[in-house]
Design a protein around this motif. Structure first.
Motif, PDB file in Angstrom:
ATOM      1  N   TYR A   1       2.401   3.255 -10.637  1.00 32.00           N
ATOM      2  CA  TYR A   1       1.744   3.906  -9.731  1.00 32.00           C
ATOM      3  C   TYR A   1       1.942   5.386  -9.826  1.00 32.00           C
ATOM      4  O   TYR A   1       1.001   6.045  -9.586  1.00 32.00           O
ATOM      5  CB  TYR A   1       2.783   3.491  -8.402  1.00 32.00           C
ATOM      6  CG  TYR A   1       2.307   1.969  -7.972  1.00 32.00           C
ATOM      7  CD1 TYR A   1       1.249   1.434  -7.344  1.00 32.00           C
ATOM      8  CD2 TYR A   1       3.264   1.138  -8.656  1.00 32.00           C
ATOM      9  CE1 TYR A   1       1.089   0.306  -7.304  1.00 32.00           C
ATOM     10  CE2 TYR A   1       3.057  -0.245  -8.688  1.00 32.00           C
ATOM     11  CZ  TYR A   1       2.075  -0.566  -7.812  1.00 32.00           C
ATOM     12  OH  TYR A   1       1.885  -1.966  -7.527  1.00 32.00           O
TER      13      TYR A   1
ATOM     14  N   ASP B   1       5.915   7.403   0.716  1.00 34.89           N
ATOM     15  CA  ASP B   1       6.065   6.058   0.004  1.00 34.89           C
ATOM     16  C   ASP B   1       6.178   6.072  -1.322  1.00 34.89           C
ATOM     17  O   ASP B   1       6.900   5.366  -2.037  1.00 34.89           O
ATOM     18  CB  ASP B   1       4.611   5.382   0.301  1.00 34.89           C
ATOM     19  CG  ASP B   1       4.438   5.197   1.823  1.00 34.89           C
ATOM     20  OD1 ASP B   1       5.514   4.798   2.680  1.00 34.89           O
ATOM     21  OD2 ASP B   1       3.188   4.632   2.204  1.00 34.89           O
ATOM     22  N   TYR B   2       5.395   7.065  -2.054  1.00 38.18           N
ATOM     23  CA  TYR B   2       5.597   7.187  -3.475  1.00 38.18           C
ATOM     24  C   TYR B   2       7.219   7.744  -3.793  1.00 38.18           C
ATOM     25  O   TYR B   2       7.691   7.050  -4.708  1.00 38.18           O
ATOM     26  CB  TYR B   2       4.818   8.228  -4.197  1.00 38.18           C
ATOM     27  CG  TYR B   2       3.249   7.824  -4.514  1.00 38.18           C
ATOM     28  CD1 TYR B   2       2.992   7.152  -5.816  1.00 38.18           C
ATOM     29  CD2 TYR B   2       2.357   7.833  -3.340  1.00 38.18           C
ATOM     30  CE1 TYR B   2       1.749   6.775  -5.846  1.00 38.18           C
ATOM     31  CE2 TYR B   2       1.049   7.357  -3.315  1.00 38.18           C
ATOM     32  CZ  TYR B   2       0.760   6.805  -4.877  1.00 38.18           C
ATOM     33  OH  TYR B   2      -0.467   6.056  -5.088  1.00 38.18           O
TER      34      TYR B   2
ATOM     35  N   HIS C   1       0.803  -1.120   0.141  1.00 43.59           N
ATOM     36  CA  HIS C   1       0.032  -0.090   0.007  1.00 43.59           C
ATOM     37  C   HIS C   1       1.030   1.255   0.018  1.00 43.59           C
ATOM     38  O   HIS C   1       1.904   1.281   0.675  1.00 43.59           O
ATOM     39  CB  HIS C   1      -0.861   0.145   1.241  1.00 43.59           C
ATOM     40  CG  HIS C   1      -1.723  -1.262   1.409  1.00 43.59           C
ATOM     41  ND1 HIS C   1      -2.847  -1.444   0.685  1.00 43.59           N
ATOM     42  CD2 HIS C   1      -1.629  -2.156   2.090  1.00 43.59           C
ATOM     43  CE1 HIS C   1      -3.368  -2.592   0.937  1.00 43.59           C
ATOM     44  NE2 HIS C   1      -2.568  -3.194   1.708  1.00 43.59           N
ATOM     45  N   LEU C   2       0.595   2.092  -0.622  1.00 40.70           N
ATOM     46  CA  LEU C   2       1.270   3.177  -0.542  1.00 40.70           C
ATOM     47  C   LEU C   2       0.267   4.462  -0.111  1.00 40.70           C
ATOM     48  O   LEU C   2      -0.776   4.723  -0.471  1.00 40.70           O
ATOM     49  CB  LEU C   2       1.378   3.921  -2.200  1.00 40.70           C
ATOM     50  CG  LEU C   2       2.331   2.882  -3.181  1.00 40.70           C
ATOM     51  CD1 LEU C   2       2.366   3.590  -4.549  1.00 40.70           C
ATOM     52  CD2 LEU C   2       3.840   2.839  -2.383  1.00 40.70           C
ATOM     53  N   ASN C   3       0.707   4.741   1.237  1.00 38.55           N
ATOM     54  CA  ASN C   3      -0.255   5.656   2.266  1.00 38.55           C
ATOM     55  C   ASN C   3       0.001   6.853   2.461  1.00 38.55           C
ATOM     56  O   ASN C   3      -0.461   7.898   3.012  1.00 38.55           O
ATOM     57  CB  ASN C   3      -0.360   4.938   3.519  1.00 38.55           C
ATOM     58  CG  ASN C   3      -0.925   3.587   3.493  1.00 38.55           C
ATOM     59  OD1 ASN C   3      -2.051   3.493   2.762  1.00 38.55           O
ATOM     60  ND2 ASN C   3      -0.174   2.550   4.037  1.00 38.55           N
ATOM     61  N   SER C   4       1.338   7.333   1.751  1.00 37.93           N
ATOM     62  CA  SER C   4       1.843   8.689   1.884  1.00 37.93           C
ATOM     63  C   SER C   4       2.647   9.352   0.874  1.00 37.93           C
ATOM     64  O   SER C   4       2.986   8.298  -0.027  1.00 37.93           O
ATOM     65  CB  SER C   4       2.629   8.692   3.116  1.00 37.93           C
ATOM     66  OG  SER C   4       3.831   8.390   2.940  1.00 37.93           O
ATOM     67  N   LYS C   5       2.930  10.554   0.651  1.00 32.44           N
ATOM     68  CA  LYS C   5       3.809  10.769  -0.347  1.00 32.44           C
ATOM     69  C   LYS C   5       5.216  10.449  -0.256  1.00 32.44           C
ATOM     70  O   LYS C   5       5.847  10.066  -1.296  1.00 32.44           O
ATOM     71  CB  LYS C   5       3.985  12.557  -0.139  1.00 32.44           C
ATOM     72  CG  LYS C   5       4.214  13.030  -1.595  1.00 32.44           C
ATOM     73  CD  LYS C   5       4.230  14.834  -1.350  1.00 32.44           C
ATOM     74  CE  LYS C   5       4.406  15.264  -2.944  1.00 32.44           C
ATOM     75  NZ  LYS C   5       4.447  16.724  -2.677  1.00 32.44           N
TER      76      LYS C   5
ATOM     77  N   ASP D   1      -5.225   9.711  -4.697  1.00 33.05           N
ATOM     78  CA  ASP D   1      -4.080  10.024  -3.831  1.00 33.05           C
ATOM     79  C   ASP D   1      -3.309  11.293  -4.432  1.00 33.05           C
ATOM     80  O   ASP D   1      -2.751  12.098  -3.591  1.00 33.05           O
ATOM     81  CB  ASP D   1      -3.044   8.817  -4.204  1.00 33.05           C
ATOM     82  CG  ASP D   1      -3.364   7.743  -3.287  1.00 33.05           C
ATOM     83  OD1 ASP D   1      -4.278   7.607  -2.122  1.00 33.05           O
ATOM     84  OD2 ASP D   1      -2.713   6.635  -3.241  1.00 33.05           O
TER      85      ASP D   1
ATOM     86  N   ARG E   1      -5.188  14.098  -2.261  1.00 34.30           N
ATOM     87  CA  ARG E   1      -5.030  13.787  -0.779  1.00 34.30           C
ATOM     88  C   ARG E   1      -3.800  13.935  -0.304  1.00 34.30           C
ATOM     89  O   ARG E   1      -3.322  14.358   0.786  1.00 34.30           O
ATOM     90  CB  ARG E   1      -5.442  12.365  -0.729  1.00 34.30           C
ATOM     91  CG  ARG E   1      -5.782  11.917   0.650  1.00 34.30           C
ATOM     92  CD  ARG E   1      -6.393  10.408   1.101  1.00 34.30           C
ATOM     93  NE  ARG E   1      -5.835   9.519   0.317  1.00 34.30           N
ATOM     94  CZ  ARG E   1      -4.511   8.764   0.856  1.00 34.30           C
ATOM     95  NH1 ARG E   1      -4.160   9.174   2.083  1.00 34.30           N
ATOM     96  NH2 ARG E   1      -4.030   7.739   0.399  1.00 34.30           N
ATOM     97  N   MET E   2      -2.617  13.537  -1.104  1.00 34.86           N
ATOM     98  CA  MET E   2      -1.284  13.665  -0.716  1.00 34.86           C
ATOM     99  C   MET E   2      -0.621  14.973  -1.063  1.00 34.86           C
ATOM    100  O   MET E   2       0.513  15.327  -0.785  1.00 34.86           O
ATOM    101  CB  MET E   2      -0.523  12.469  -1.113  1.00 34.86           C
ATOM    102  CG  MET E   2      -1.189  11.118  -0.489  1.00 34.86           C
ATOM    103  SD  MET E   2      -0.091   9.841  -0.982  1.00 34.86           S
ATOM    104  CE  MET E   2      -1.159   8.439  -0.538  1.00 34.86           C
TER     105      MET E   2
END
Length: 106
Positions: free
Chosen positions: A29, A13-14, A7-11, A89, A92-93
């Motif tokens: 992604y 993570d990207y 899961h990519l839950n935050s900036k 995302d 949101r991010m």
């Protein structure tokens, strides 16, 4: 973190996948960030296709359903609008088009 995240839950993570994995793995992604920032959303039901608006940001979707008991088919027309996807995302991010495009161009 071991391996590619599920899961990519935050900036962060990207950014992490971009910095630690091959482009073939992370670019889809990042591309999805751009592709999913807008989407077609139902606005309201209309009486007929002629009663709706069709342009670059509006379309009419025809939906047909069958009553399980009677077998009768019902058709409804839904006016849809192409607008900002609140669940994306991208929004949101706090990404920007410029930063995502720059990452994809690298």
């Amino acid at each position: 973190m071991k391996g590619f995240p599920k899961h990519l839950n935050s900036k962060f993570d990207y950014e992490y996948i971009k910095d630690h994995f091959p482009a073939a793995k992370w670019k889809p992604y990042w591309q999805r960030l751009l592709d999913e920032r807008f989407r077609w959303m139902d606005d309201h039901e209309i009486e007929s296709p002629e009663a709706g608006i069709v342009d670059e940001t509006h379309r009419i979707e025809t939906r047909t359903s069958t009553d399980q008991e009677t077998g009768e088919e019902t058709t409804v027309y839904i006016q849809q609008e192409y607008k900002k996807n609140p669940g994306s995302d991208f929004w949101r991010m706090g990404f920007t088009v410029e930063e995502v495009e720059a990452a994809l161009a690298a």
